[in-house]
Structure formats: C-alpha cells, structure tokens
Design an enzyme around this catalytic site. Structure first.
Site, PDB file in Angstrom:
ATOM      1  N   LYS A 168     -10.294  -3.953  -4.766  1.00 23.59           N
ATOM      2  CA  LYS A 168     -11.070  -2.725  -4.978  1.00 23.59           C
ATOM      3  C   LYS A 168     -10.211  -1.667  -5.624  1.00 23.59           C
ATOM      4  O   LYS A 168     -10.680  -0.762  -6.270  1.00 23.59           O
ATOM      5  CB  LYS A 168     -11.516  -2.146  -3.640  1.00 23.59           C
ATOM      6  CG  LYS A 168     -12.406  -3.010  -2.858  1.00 23.59           C
ATOM      7  CD  LYS A 168     -12.505  -2.396  -1.466  1.00 23.59           C
ATOM      8  CE  LYS A 168     -13.187  -3.328  -0.510  1.00 23.59           C
ATOM      9  NZ  LYS A 168     -12.703  -3.153   0.839  1.00 23.59           N
ATOM     10  N   LYS A 174       0.825  -1.216   0.000  1.00 25.80           N
ATOM     11  CA  LYS A 174       0.000   0.000   0.000  1.00 25.80           C
ATOM     12  C   LYS A 174       0.858   1.264   0.000  1.00 25.80           C
ATOM     13  O   LYS A 174       0.481   2.259  -0.613  1.00 25.80           O
ATOM     14  CB  LYS A 174      -0.988   0.003   1.171  1.00 25.80           C
ATOM     15  CG  LYS A 174      -2.061  -1.061   0.993  1.00 25.80           C
ATOM     16  CD  LYS A 174      -3.343  -0.795   1.750  1.00 25.80           C
ATOM     17  CE  LYS A 174      -4.406  -1.809   1.295  1.00 25.80           C
ATOM     18  NZ  LYS A 174      -5.636  -1.763   2.057  1.00 25.80           N
ATOM     19  N   LYS A 181      -4.308 -10.323  -6.921  1.00 26.90           N
ATOM     20  CA  LYS A 181      -5.600 -10.627  -6.288  1.00 26.90           C
ATOM     21  C   LYS A 181      -6.662  -9.635  -6.752  1.00 26.90           C
ATOM     22  O   LYS A 181      -6.344  -8.485  -7.072  1.00 26.90           O
ATOM     23  CB  LYS A 181      -5.466 -10.666  -4.766  1.00 26.90           C
ATOM     24  CG  LYS A 181      -5.427  -9.323  -4.092  1.00 26.90           C
ATOM     25  CD  LYS A 181      -5.691  -9.442  -2.594  1.00 26.90           C
ATOM     26  CE  LYS A 181      -5.867  -8.035  -2.036  1.00 26.90           C
ATOM     27  NZ  LYS A 181      -6.657  -7.916  -0.852  1.00 26.90           N
TER      28      LYS A 181
END
Ligand code: ATP
Ligand code: LTN
Length: 328
Positions: free
Chosen positions: A196, A111, A193
């Site tokens: 969102k 992130k 994966k």
C-alpha cells in the site's frame, strides 16, 4: 474447531497482495474453523495519521472485507480499539518482551527507515500489541502473508516466556502461510513486495481500481527480455510473480502453469482476465455495502461483543497468574 485469528491495518486501500496472501484464506477458513478477524486500528496509529482518518478507513476496510466474503455471522469481525483488553494485555506483554527481540524485527527496520522525522515508540513495540491480539483469543492458527512470519514467531517466544514465568496461560499459535501468493510482488519492481505504501501505484493492483486499469497494469507488468516463461522467482521475478498470481486465482501450481506458455503476451492476458474475474463480484458487493454503512457498523458492534466474551476471561487469567491484586 480450530481457533483462527488474523488482523489487518486500516492504513490504505487493499491490494491484490492482501487479498491473495491473507484475506482470501480467511474467507476460505471461516466455515471450517472458528475465525476471529480484527481491523487493527491501534496499530495504524504507529505512523502519523490525520484526525478522523483512521476511523473512516476502518469502516471502509470492514466493508471491503465483507465484500471479499467475510461473513460477520459465521466469524467474529471487529475493531481492535472496541475491545480494550488488547491495549491492556499489550502492556503486560511489552514487559515480557526484550528490547533486543524488538530490535531484530525487519518490519520495524523497514518502516522506521521510511519515517523522516518522527519514529514513534509504538512503531517499535508494535509486535507486543500484535502478540496481545493473537494470545487474547487462545489462537491456534494465524493466517498471514510471509512478511508476518517473524512477528508470529516472536508471539510464540513471548507466550512461552510468560508461561514459564507465571504458569500455563497462553496457547502457542502457529503461522499459516499460503502455498502460493504468500508474497505478491510489485508489478513494476518485482523484487519488492506489492504494498500500500509503494511510491507509485503502477505496480499495485488496488481492489477498488477500475477493472480496465487493473487489466492494463497487469499487461504492462515488468518482465525481462528473454521471453521464456519459466517459474524461477530468483532469476525471473517478474514472470514468476505473474505465474504466482495466475496460480492463486485458478488454483493451479505456478510451475505447472509455466509449461502452458511460450510467450509473455498470453500469460499477461490470462493473468489480467483471471484477476478481473476475481475482483468483479467483490466490487459489486462493495457498492451495495457502501449504500448502507449502518449495516456494517451494526455488524462491527456485534463482533466486538462476541470478541469480548473470549478476551475478557483470557486477560483475567493472565492478570490472576501474574498475581495483580484483585480489584474485587
Ligand atoms: P503494506 O502493504 O503497506 O506493507 P502491510 O503489509 O502492513 O501494508 P497489512 O494490511 O497490515 O499490510 O497486511 C494484511 C495482510 O496482508 C497480512 O497478513 C500481510 O502478510 C498480507 N500481505 C501484505 N502484503 C502482501 C503481499 N505483497 N503479498 C502477500 N501478502 C501480503
Ligand atoms: N502486523 C500485521 C497486522 C496485524 C496482525 C495482528 C496480523 C496486527 N495484529 C494479529 C495477524 C495477527 C501486519 O502488518 N500485516
């Protein structure tokens, strides 16, 4: 009954990975365990958000979770920021977590690499807040997707360290990862994966997508050119992802399912059909819940009251064991 806790961030529209990897298992567990499910809005603040955004997404996510079958009467469904004990215990746990431990977290590495100009300190200390979420409820099991295993292990390490320093305080939780669909992959990039935050949503099945679009996305899923249906996530990630999704919808083992197909077309069609039948009733219930947002807000307020009955005494146990001066 076993105490189960899990959390989900109000950061974007729910996708099939969230549903199959996490939420569906919460719904299954809710009648045979004592479920505590939390919309972790404070975690959503670790990356930049516009004023008001987190609040409206929180209400929306609560509606989606209820539409998926979470029953606020049978479980405790609440919003993290409504129970102040989370933030307070998070601070205490940060002081019992090392910089080195946090620095090894792959979610932080991923992130932070995606943030251009501002990496918040909260993004780094995020797992201590997650540990607080879990430990505040004397949790035994944490149903999550595979990507959260490392955070649950850290939670155990921090709890163990706290117990060794201050005396037996916290229960050590276990991660419960589903046997199939623990990691649903992006339909266009099946080595990533489903997420969102993917750049394009062509590979992501959103729970709110028009069902004709859902079916089209599945029929256009990237596979490979040898046209052999075989369960082999390393060599055939696209085909194995479809088998995993179909298996999670029908309850069949993906390896056994592979034997029933000798071409990609029928596999894609059956997967599309299974996913559409899974999503159709969820979308209908969601439309009803959206018509009366007051019902969801009332359920969340009652959920926070229930959550506090557990969280308040557990935090007090921790502060007493540390020996903070009692305020009376
Ligand atoms: P993003 O999808 O943007 O990476 P996230 O991983 O932060 O978001 P959350 O909403 O915080 O998603 O996750 C909620 C639950 O869904 C977690 O238990 C997580 O393990 C699970 N989950 C998320 N993505 C997948 C996936 N592709 N396959 C299976 N489970 C998943
Ligand atoms: N970190 C998780 C969300 C999360 C969570 C939790 C999951 C926050 N607190 C407690 C389980 C238990 C994520 O990014 N998916």
């Amino acid at each position: 009954m076993t105490r189960v806790f899990s959390g989900i961030q109000p950061t974007g529209d729910l996708h099939l990975g969230n549903l199959l990897g996490a939420v569906r298992n919460w719904v299954e567990m809710q009648h045979r365990s004592e479920g505590v499910f939390c919309i972790v809005d404070l975690h959503a603040l670790t990356v930049a958000t516009a004023p008001g955004e987190v609040g409206s997404r929180t209400l929306e996510l609560a509606q989606v979770l209820m539409a998926c079958g979470l029953d606020p009467e049978a479980t405790t469904l609440f919003v993290q920021s409504h129970v102040h004990e989370h933030a307070e215990l998070a601070w205490i746990l940060q002081c019992n977590t090392s910089f080195g431990e946090l620095n090894r977290m792959t979610q932080f590495k991923d992130k932070s690499a995606r943030q251009r100009d501002f990496i918040s300190a909260g993004l780094f200390t995020y797992p201590a807040l997650q540990a607080a979420d879990i430990l505040l409820y004397d949790t035994e099991e944490v149903p999550v997707g595979e990507d959260q295993r490392q955070h649950i292990e850290l939670t155990r390490d921090v709890a163990e360290r706290f117990n060794a320093r201050f005396g037996e305080t916290f229960i050590l939780p276990e991660a419960v990862i589903p046997p199939t669909a623990a990691r649903v992959m992006d339909l266009q990039n099946p080595t990533d994966k489903m997420s969102k935050s993917a750049e394009s949503d062509a590979g992501t099945i959103l729970l709110g997508d028009d069902l004709a679009v859902t079916a089209k996305k599945l029929r256009r899923a990237v596979t490979d050119s040898d046209n052999e249906v075989r369960w082999d996530p390393a060599a055939k990630p696209g085909v194995s992802n479809l088998l995993g999704i179909l298996g999670a919808c029908t309850g069949d083992d993906p390896e056994a399912l592979a034997e029933r197909y000798d071409q990609y077309g029928p596999l894609k069609n059956d997967t599309a059909e299974a996913v559409v039948s899974l999503l159709e009733p969820i979308q209908q219930r969601l439309a009803e819940l959206r018509a009366d947002p007051g019902e969801t807000s009332r359920a969340l307020a009652a959920g926070a009251d229930k959550a506090r009955t557990v969280a308040v005494p557990v935090l007090r146990r921790a502060t007493e064991h540390i020996g903070l001066l009692s305020g009376g």
